[in-house]
Design a protein around this motif. Structure first.
Motif, PDB file in Angstrom:
ATOM      1  N   GLU A   1       0.808  -1.228   0.000  1.00  0.00           N
ATOM      2  CA  GLU A   1       0.000   0.000   0.000  1.00  0.00           C
ATOM      3  C   GLU A   1       0.838   1.274   0.000  1.00  0.00           C
ATOM      4  O   GLU A   1       0.294   2.375   0.051  1.00  0.00           O
ATOM      5  CB  GLU A   1      -0.892   0.012   1.258  1.00  0.00           C
ATOM      6  CG  GLU A   1      -1.896  -1.123   1.342  1.00  0.00           C
ATOM      7  CD  GLU A   1      -2.877  -1.098   0.171  1.00  0.00           C
ATOM      8  OE1 GLU A   1      -3.492  -0.042  -0.072  1.00  0.00           O
ATOM      9  OE2 GLU A   1      -2.982  -2.138  -0.526  1.00  0.00           O
ATOM     10  N   ILE A   2       2.156   1.132  -0.032  1.00  0.00           N
ATOM     11  CA  ILE A   2       3.018   2.328   0.058  1.00  0.00           C
ATOM     12  C   ILE A   2       2.753   3.281  -1.100  1.00  0.00           C
ATOM     13  O   ILE A   2       2.650   2.859  -2.253  1.00  0.00           O
ATOM     14  CB  ILE A   2       4.505   1.911   0.118  1.00  0.00           C
ATOM     15  CG1 ILE A   2       4.786   1.247   1.464  1.00  0.00           C
ATOM     16  CG2 ILE A   2       5.442   3.096  -0.128  1.00  0.00           C
ATOM     17  CD1 ILE A   2       6.176   0.677   1.619  1.00  0.00           C
TER      18      ILE A   2
ATOM     19  N   ARG B   1       8.252   5.881   8.185  1.00  0.00           N
ATOM     20  CA  ARG B   1       8.416   4.462   7.858  1.00  0.00           C
ATOM     21  C   ARG B   1       7.512   4.007   6.712  1.00  0.00           C
ATOM     22  O   ARG B   1       7.677   2.902   6.201  1.00  0.00           O
ATOM     23  CB  ARG B   1       8.132   3.612   9.094  1.00  0.00           C
ATOM     24  CG  ARG B   1       9.104   3.912  10.221  1.00  0.00           C
ATOM     25  CD  ARG B   1       9.218   2.775  11.167  1.00  0.00           C
ATOM     26  NE  ARG B   1       9.705   1.573  10.496  1.00  0.00           N
ATOM     27  CZ  ARG B   1       9.634   0.359  11.006  1.00  0.00           C
ATOM     28  NH1 ARG B   1       9.088   0.176  12.169  1.00  0.00           N
ATOM     29  NH2 ARG B   1      10.102  -0.671  10.350  1.00  0.00           N
ATOM     30  N   ASP B   2       6.567   4.861   6.305  1.00  0.00           N
ATOM     31  CA  ASP B   2       5.598   4.453   5.292  1.00  0.00           C
ATOM     32  C   ASP B   2       6.089   4.788   3.893  1.00  0.00           C
ATOM     33  O   ASP B   2       5.341   5.285   3.055  1.00  0.00           O
ATOM     34  CB  ASP B   2       4.255   5.149   5.558  1.00  0.00           C
ATOM     35  CG  ASP B   2       4.399   6.664   5.554  1.00  0.00           C
ATOM     36  OD1 ASP B   2       5.550   7.147   5.687  1.00  0.00           O
ATOM     37  OD2 ASP B   2       3.380   7.367   5.406  1.00  0.00           O
TER      38      ASP B   2
ATOM     39  N   ALA C   1      18.104   2.642   3.253  1.00  0.00           N
ATOM     40  CA  ALA C   1      16.817   1.949   3.422  1.00  0.00           C
ATOM     41  C   ALA C   1      16.832   1.036   4.644  1.00  0.00           C
ATOM     42  O   ALA C   1      15.827   0.913   5.351  1.00  0.00           O
ATOM     43  CB  ALA C   1      16.490   1.137   2.166  1.00  0.00           C
ATOM     44  N   GLY C   2      17.969   0.417   4.902  1.00  0.00           N
ATOM     45  CA  GLY C   2      18.045  -0.516   6.032  1.00  0.00           C
ATOM     46  C   GLY C   2      18.086   0.163   7.377  1.00  0.00           C
ATOM     47  O   GLY C   2      17.793  -0.460   8.406  1.00  0.00           O
TER      48      GLY C   2
ATOM     49  N   VAL D   1      13.155   0.448   5.803  1.00  0.00           N
ATOM     50  CA  VAL D   1      12.009   0.589   4.885  1.00  0.00           C
ATOM     51  C   VAL D   1      12.360  -0.208   3.626  1.00  0.00           C
ATOM     52  O   VAL D   1      13.541  -0.454   3.366  1.00  0.00           O
ATOM     53  CB  VAL D   1      11.736   2.083   4.530  1.00  0.00           C
ATOM     54  CG1 VAL D   1      11.337   2.872   5.752  1.00  0.00           C
ATOM     55  CG2 VAL D   1      12.926   2.732   3.826  1.00  0.00           C
ATOM     56  N   PRO D   2      11.336  -0.605   2.856  1.00  0.00           N
ATOM     57  CA  PRO D   2      11.654  -1.395   1.660  1.00  0.00           C
ATOM     58  C   PRO D   2      12.392  -0.579   0.595  1.00  0.00           C
ATOM     59  O   PRO D   2      12.275   0.649   0.574  1.00  0.00           O
ATOM     60  CB  PRO D   2      10.277  -1.822   1.144  1.00  0.00           C
ATOM     61  CG  PRO D   2       9.289  -0.976   1.825  1.00  0.00           C
ATOM     62  CD  PRO D   2       9.909  -0.430   3.068  1.00  0.00           C
ATOM     63  N   PHE D   3      13.160  -1.264  -0.241  1.00  0.00           N
ATOM     64  CA  PHE D   3      13.821  -0.570  -1.343  1.00  0.00           C
ATOM     65  C   PHE D   3      13.879  -1.443  -2.592  1.00  0.00           C
ATOM     66  O   PHE D   3      13.763  -2.669  -2.525  1.00  0.00           O
ATOM     67  CB  PHE D   3      15.218  -0.067  -0.945  1.00  0.00           C
ATOM     68  CG  PHE D   3      16.305  -1.115  -0.903  1.00  0.00           C
ATOM     69  CD1 PHE D   3      16.322  -2.070   0.102  1.00  0.00           C
ATOM     70  CD2 PHE D   3      17.311  -1.137  -1.855  1.00  0.00           C
ATOM     71  CE1 PHE D   3      17.330  -3.031   0.150  1.00  0.00           C
ATOM     72  CE2 PHE D   3      18.323  -2.091  -1.819  1.00  0.00           C
ATOM     73  CZ  PHE D   3      18.328  -3.034  -0.805  1.00  0.00           C
ATOM     74  N   ILE D   4      14.017  -0.735  -3.713  1.00  0.00           N
ATOM     75  CA  ILE D   4      14.043  -1.391  -5.029  1.00  0.00           C
ATOM     76  C   ILE D   4      15.301  -0.902  -5.742  1.00  0.00           C
ATOM     77  O   ILE D   4      15.624   0.283  -5.681  1.00  0.00           O
ATOM     78  CB  ILE D   4      12.783  -0.987  -5.838  1.00  0.00           C
ATOM     79  CG1 ILE D   4      11.526  -1.564  -5.161  1.00  0.00           C
ATOM     80  CG2 ILE D   4      12.884  -1.433  -7.289  1.00  0.00           C
ATOM     81  CD1 ILE D   4      10.226  -1.008  -5.688  1.00  0.00           C
TER      82      ILE D   4
END
Ligand code: GLY
Length: 375
Positions: free
Chosen positions: A39-40, A105-106, A125-126, A132-135
């Motif tokens: 949902e981010i 954090r969202d 990101a870590g 938080v997530p990363f791509i």
């Protein structure tokens, strides 16, 4: 008085997809819309000053067009930016700027760039909001061959490269081969060093493919480049799947890096990572020859392939060799003050020195001899 046992046994699924293709920006947006990160709706696009205009700006604009909140965070291109200072705040701040812009954090971090960007952004990101997530959207051969896959993230310090960092796996990795077309030739060669390393470690046929196709790759021939991107991934992810945290097998990915990382630092980053690695691989194949693991012919083939890839194979004049020998001790494989080298066995295999131990203890005098004998 009593004592408590904090039970934290974990089963974590950090699996992710690596997509390889020519022009993956639309696919990236489609994946986000299809819930790649749930949902981010807030994205911090991290890039460097070179990749910004080439690709990152477009990715950032596409996110805005789709109604997401997004910001672009840009730092100065080059390995010299891979520092703790860049991570927290220089004029083109990342973490502080994210905080100021209301990121919490969202959010999700999108790394668009080469190895420096994916290493730095993955580390941010870590640690940002404790994770938080990363791509990773990799735009260089070096990032495609190595940095963007496997979850190693880090910054350099004045003492050595990559000593401060974390293992942090991305949500997805995009290897966009079309982006290699805008790479300076020096950068293509730099990425080829990691590619040749993979061939030396794990696949003699791949080594022969490189011997036969290096000119096509340097000219960014689509088929040849797709093949090397796939082969690099195959070799790397198979190792990472068996030993994510480098407690054994993953050490083989450090072939050439003991001398490579040291020379990269001693050159004060005048040498690109792959250029330093190339010289490191010459040192390590010379050591392998000395120890009887490769023949003279195999050693010469490795050096010839590095040269074909337009990589340096001699130690530059300006490098102080004594300083280089000392710098070997900052390598992560050093254990109890003992130098340890990953060594290839012929072409396509690595010496397993003891069970699940792929780094051979080497006396300083032997390492010094190798370095002093190199042209
Ligand atoms: N670059 C070596 C590794 O990912 O382990």
């Amino acid at each position: 008085m009593g004592s408590f046992q904090v039970e934290l046994k974990k089963w974590v699924d950090d699996s992710y997809e690596i997509e390889i293709g020519f022009g993956l920006q639309q696919q990236f947006i489609k994946d986000i819309k299809n819930g790649l990160v749930g949902e981010i709706k807030k994205f911090a696009v991290i890039t460097d000053s070179v990749v910004k205009d080439l690709y990152a700006e477009k990715i950032y604009q596409s996110l805005l067009e789709q109604g997401y909140t997004a910001d672009l965070f840009v730092f100065e291109a080059g390995e010299k930016s891979k520092t703790r200072k860049t991570k927290e705040n220089i004029e083109d701040a990342i973490e502080d700027a994210m905080l100021e812009k209301g990121y919490r954090r969202d959010c999700c971090i999108i790394a668009v760039g080469g190895g420096v960007v994916t290493d730095l952004a993955g580390f941010v990101a870590g640690t940002f909001g404790r994770g938080v997530p990363f791509i990773n959207y990799a735009t260089t051969l070096l990032a495609a061959a190595d940095a963007s896959v496997g979850g190693k993230t880090a910054v350099d310090t004045p003492l050595a490269t990559n000593l401060i960092g974390i293992f942090n796996q991305p949500e997805k990795v995009y290897l966009d081969i079309a982006t290699w077309k805008t790479l300076p030739k020096r950068q293509i060669s730099s990425g080829l060093a990691e590619t040749i390393k993979h061939a030396c470690i794990a696949n003699k046929d791949f080594f022969e493919f490189l011997e036969e196709n290096i000119d096509k790759i340097l000219a960014i021939d689509k088929e040849a480049c797709e093949h090397i991107a796939e082969e690099n991934c195959r070799i790397k992810y198979k190792v990472v799947m068996q030993d994510e945290k480098e407690s054994g097998l993953r050490e083989i990915l450090n072939l050439g890096h003991t001398v490579g990382r040291a020379i990269e630092t001693v050159s004060d980053y005048q040498l690109l990572h792959g250029e330093a690695l190339s010289i490191g691989m010459v040192a390590e194949v010379s050591l392998a020859k000395k120890l009887g693991y490769v023949t003279e012919e195999e050693k010469n083939r490795v050096i010839a392939l590095l040269e074909q890839a337009k990589l340096p194979v001699v130690i530059p004049e300006y490098i102080d060799r004594e300083k280089l020998v000392k710098k070997l001790y900052t390598d992560k494989k050093v254990k109890n003050g003992q130098l340890r080298f990953v060594v290839q066995q012929g072409i396509g295999e690595i010496v397993e020195y003891q069970e699940n131990n792929f780094a051979i203890p080497i006396e300083e005098s032997v390492a010094r001899e190798i370095i002093m004998e190199m042209k």
